[in-house]
Design a protein around this motif. Structure first.
Motif, PDB file in Angstrom:
ATOM      1  N   ASN A   1       0.849  -1.391  -0.332  1.00 31.47           N
ATOM      2  CA  ASN A   1      -0.058  -0.206  -0.146  1.00 31.47           C
ATOM      3  C   ASN A   1       1.125   1.268   0.404  1.00 31.47           C
TER       4      ASN A   1
ATOM      5  N   ASN B   1      -4.632  -5.556   9.939  1.00 33.02           N
ATOM      6  CA  ASN B   1      -4.120  -4.319   9.730  1.00 33.02           C
ATOM      7  C   ASN B   1      -4.515  -3.619  10.908  1.00 33.02           C
TER       8      ASN B   1
ATOM      9  N   ARG C   1     -14.081  -0.090   7.840  1.00 36.02           N
ATOM     10  CA  ARG C   1     -14.065  -1.631   7.166  1.00 36.02           C
ATOM     11  C   ARG C   1     -14.404  -2.874   7.602  1.00 36.02           C
TER      12      ARG C   1
ATOM     13  N   ALA D   1      -7.816   1.720   3.876  1.00 37.43           N
ATOM     14  CA  ALA D   1      -7.405   0.366   4.493  1.00 37.43           C
ATOM     15  C   ALA D   1      -6.763   0.259   6.459  1.00 37.43           C
TER      16      ALA D   1
END
Length: 807
Positions: free
Chosen positions: A57, A329, A381, A376
């Motif tokens: 990323n 993450n 999320r 991310a």
């Protein structure tokens, strides 16, 4: 201990101390950190503390390099040693796929000006004479890779924070966090209470328990993790320099110098979970019993690569806990459902990311938004669907495959299938291969054996490439049926609906019934926080469509504008499903199922109607993300399977059939359409993505002042569409997928955000941002990390005038 503070940080590990330090650097000096025991308790103190700059990323690469640069500056600022060793890191590729990954990272390093380059075997042997490089295809060297001292770094952040006015209170467990009516918090401890505007949960192994005090459930699960340190190795003892670390990720271990020996760590397949019911309150600096048999396979691969590991005795074994999120993450950012509660939990590469993580957290808390788009990492999320069973299964998969490449388009299979909509079984019987989107199973492509999973992964074109092409050509030549139930759907009703939507979105809401408009949602810094389609259903009734995976993320913005009295705004994403029927024969297909006229004169582009299709009541919108003639059809979830069956049956006589999301990616790129989190993000200004015309500055709306400031500036870069040289892409059997740097005359000018093969136009295409370049210019896109010639197009290759869309 203070009784009032701007922010209270809970947790005295490296991340909590970094956030505290960075808050003070941004001017918040009335801040407090509370630690239940001693600083570094939990996972920080026993970390291997390796540091590296490159990540798949791009934004994570940026913050990891910020972190590495910060450590030496932090030492100078505070006088506290961080124990920084930077002899470099060697990255080894045993497979073609790993070579592709490393070459792509080298291209990104060149773009960002980072010291990461390919070295020959001879140079590598000189750098690390203990490594056997047989069987290695490619070797990269990161000049500033290395490791730090965990306690030194943590205490340096703490010293810096104290020097800037922060208070750190040790041996002070938090017993409660209570939100007040005005959005502020009371943090309760055995030593007294603190009234604060912000609570920051950086509690590490106790992140779940601290979250529970505020009524939150975080998807986190700890595991055991082992590494060992060898006795002194004579060759190392005789050297006058430190050896570089070795990243042999195909071998599934990590290795670096520790003292005069070597440290070797592994992520084994036979992992062990820990503290599934909650982290013990009394745990601190303890370790688990050694269990080297669990990592024996990894150890043997390390010994084969570095024989000295097997010849030396083991001096020390560290078996301690780590806490993981379902995708490994961090869970980062303000909790959308609460005011002023910030999470920073589940960090794995903490010492590579601590500085950047602290900077972005402080950014967000102080200014209202981080300077980089970090979806991310965003806690939003995941939703409530990410329960304990899902979390455990995904954490197990992440741990066991820690060093496995995360390929473009890859779908991990742990705890699948997840949430299913009513049409799932019918789609599966048609050979659908499913992906996961915000917990929902959705079709990626069709035509494979029933029950097949997406198992082929790589940087090159995979086994599904031809089938996706067939779906694209079918839609462009006839028609296709795409499940769009993943789109987020909302309904706003009441006397203040128009007023509220105009106060929220940048565009002016449609005045006439049945009209639709596209509108940006503006972020705190004036960027694109979202893109939506708003349709007026009635005088005080609006239908809103946005990105499904961003539904929880967007709650932060929706909550920022108070609803007028008597007006409601509710999510209809679970209650309603949808299909897009698109292609030149879409009208003929649908007309067989309804008595409503679909002729252009009766149903023009960007209009909507409630119609009956095969007896199913549908909200029909004359729009299509494919760029072709089409309608979006939204029906009650309980009617989805019946509508799907009817569409499939009617499609057969028109040469139409089901189309998956991979084909939709190709189709929308052919048309040059951007999508949220790729081309649209808070980092990009409206004029950079062509949405400035939709910002109506004559009215007031959320973050208008910020976008007025950005619109007054020249675009820093612009979104363009590129056509890659067909001979080169066919020869490499690969297309751009996103993240690849773009160079012109040897200078980095931008990066790809989306890429795919355009099957109906016969071109390998990419969307990306560039500066100092214009239509017609020849550039190089670093597909597989190697230069591929490309031309910046002046218009989309498919139907640039939009004639088919409006037919």
């Amino acid at each position: 201990m203070r009784t009032h503070a701007q922010a209270v940080v809970i947790g005295g590990g490296v991340i909590g101390c970094s956030i505290l330090y960075h808050l003070t650097k941004l001017g918040w000096t009335d801040v407090v950190l509370l630690e239940r025991s001693e600083l570094t308790s939990g996972s920080t103190w026993h970390a291997a503390a390796n540091i590296h700059g490159l990540h798949d990323n791009n934004n994570i690469t940026r913050i990891q390099n910020y972190t590495m640069d910060l450590y030496n500056a932090l030492e100078a600022e505070t006088g506290q040693s961080c124990g920084v060793f930077q002899p470099g890191s060697l990255y080894l590729a045993q497979t073609e796929a790993r070579e592709h990954q490393l070459r792509l990272q080298a291209a990104k390093a060149k773009y960002y000006g980072l010291p990461f380059r390919e070295v020959s075997r001879t140079e590598a042997e000189a750098l690390h004479p203990l490594v056997d490089f047989d069987g290695i295809r490619c070797i990269m060297f990161e000049e500033n890779g290395g490791n730090v001292d965990p306690s030194g770094v943590t205490n340096a952040y703490a010293v810096g924070a104290r020097q800037n006015g922060a208070e750190i209170v040790r041996f002070c467990p938090v017993t409660g966090t209570e939100q007040q009516p005005d959005g502020s918090w009371i943090v309760r401890t055995e030593k007294g209470d603190i009234a604060t505007q912000w609570v920051v949960n950086a509690a590490g192994l106790w992140g779940r328990e601290v979250a529970a005090l505020a009524g939150l459930k975080l998807p986190l699960q700890p595991t055991e993790h082992q590494y060992f340190v060898t006795e002194t190795i004579a060759e190392i003892a005789g050297m006058d320099r430190r050896l570089p670390s070795v990243a042999d990720r195909d071998g599934e271990y990590y290795l670096r110098q520790e003292g005069k020996g070597l440290l070797v760590g592994a992520y084994e397949k036979n992992l062990r979970f820990w503290a599934e019911e909650g982290t013990p309150q009394g745990f601190g600096h303890e370790l688990f019993a050694d269990d080297l048999e669990r990592i024996e396979d990894n150890m043997m691969r390390a010994i084969a690569r570095v024989p000295a590991v097997g010849e030396a005795g083991i001096k020390r074994v560290i078996n301690g806990p780590m806490i993981w999120s379902p995708d490994s993450n961090v869970l980062f950012g303000p909790v959308p459902e609460l005011r002023n509660y910030f999470c920073c939990n589940g960090i794995i590469p903490g010492f590579s990311q601590s500085g950047g993580m602290g900077l972005l957290a402080a950014d967000w808390i102080v200014t209202g938004e981080s300077r980089y788009d970090m979806f991310a990492w965003d806690v939003a999320r995941f939703g409530a669907w990410a329960d304990a069973a899902f979390t455990k299964a995904r954490v197990g998969d992440q741990y066991a495959n820690r060093f496995k490449i995360h390929f473009p388009n890859e779908e991990r299979q742990a705890w699948r299938p997840m949430r299913q909509r009513p049409a799932y079984d019918a789609q599966r019987k048609l050979g659908a291969v499913f992906g996961l989107n915000y917990g929902w199973e959705h079709p990626l492509y069709y035509g494979f054996p029933e029950g097949a999973v997406d198992e082929t992964h790589g940087f090159t074109r995979q086994g599904w490439w031809e089938q996706v092409g067939r779906e694209c050509r079918m839609l462009r030549e006839n028609a296709g049926i795409i499940d769009i139930s993943n789109f987020a759907k909302y309904r706003c009703k009441g006397p203040g609906a128009e007023e509220w939507l105009n106060s929220l979105f940048a565009n002016t809401m449609p005045k006439a019934m049945g009209r639709s408009c596209l509108t940006p949602l503006i972020g705190v810094r004036g960027g694109i926080a979202g893109d939506f389609t708003v349709t007026r259903l009635a005088e005080d009734d609006f239908w809103i469509i946005g990105s499904g995976m961003a539904e929880r993320y967007h709650q932060r913005f929706f909550r920022a504008v108070p609803l007028p009295e008597g007006t409601t705004f509710e999510s209809r994403t679970e209650a309603m499903c949808g299909f897009n029927v698109a292609g030149p024969k879409a009208r003929d297909l649908l007309q067989r199922l309804t008595n409503a006229s679909l002729a252009t004169a009766d149903f023009p582009f960007m209009r909507s109607q409630w119609i009956d299709l095969a007896g199913v009541r549908c909200l029909a919108l004359r729009v299509s993300f494919t760029g072709d003639l089409g309608w979006e059809l939204h029906c009650a979830t309980e009617d989805q399977a019946r509508l799907f069956d009817a569409l499939i049956a009617a499609g057969k006589e028109h040469g139409a059939g089901p189309v998956g999301s991979r084909a939709l990616m190709s189709l929308r790129i052919e048309k040059g359409y951007g999508s949220w989190s790729r081309e649209y993000s808070p980092e990009y200004w409206p004029q950079e993505v062509g949405l400035d015309r939709l910002c109506k500055m004559e009215k007031d709306f959320l973050n208008k002042a910020a976008v007025a400031e950005t619109l007054a500036r020249p675009a820093r870069e612009r979104l363009v569409i590129l056509s890659l040289d067909a001979a080169q892409t066919d020869a490499s059997n690969a297309d751009a997928t996103g993240g690849e740097p773009i160079f012109k005359d040897g200078k980095g000018i931008g990066r790809v955000t989306s890429g795919a093969y355009g099957y109906s136009v016969g071109q390998s295409l990419a969307l990306g941002f560039v500066k100092d370049a214009a239509a017609g210019d020849t550039v190089e896109v670093m597909v597989l990390g190697r230069p591929h010639r490309a031309v910046i197009l002046s218009e989309p290759p498919f139907d640039p005038a939009g004639a088919r869309l409006r037919a």
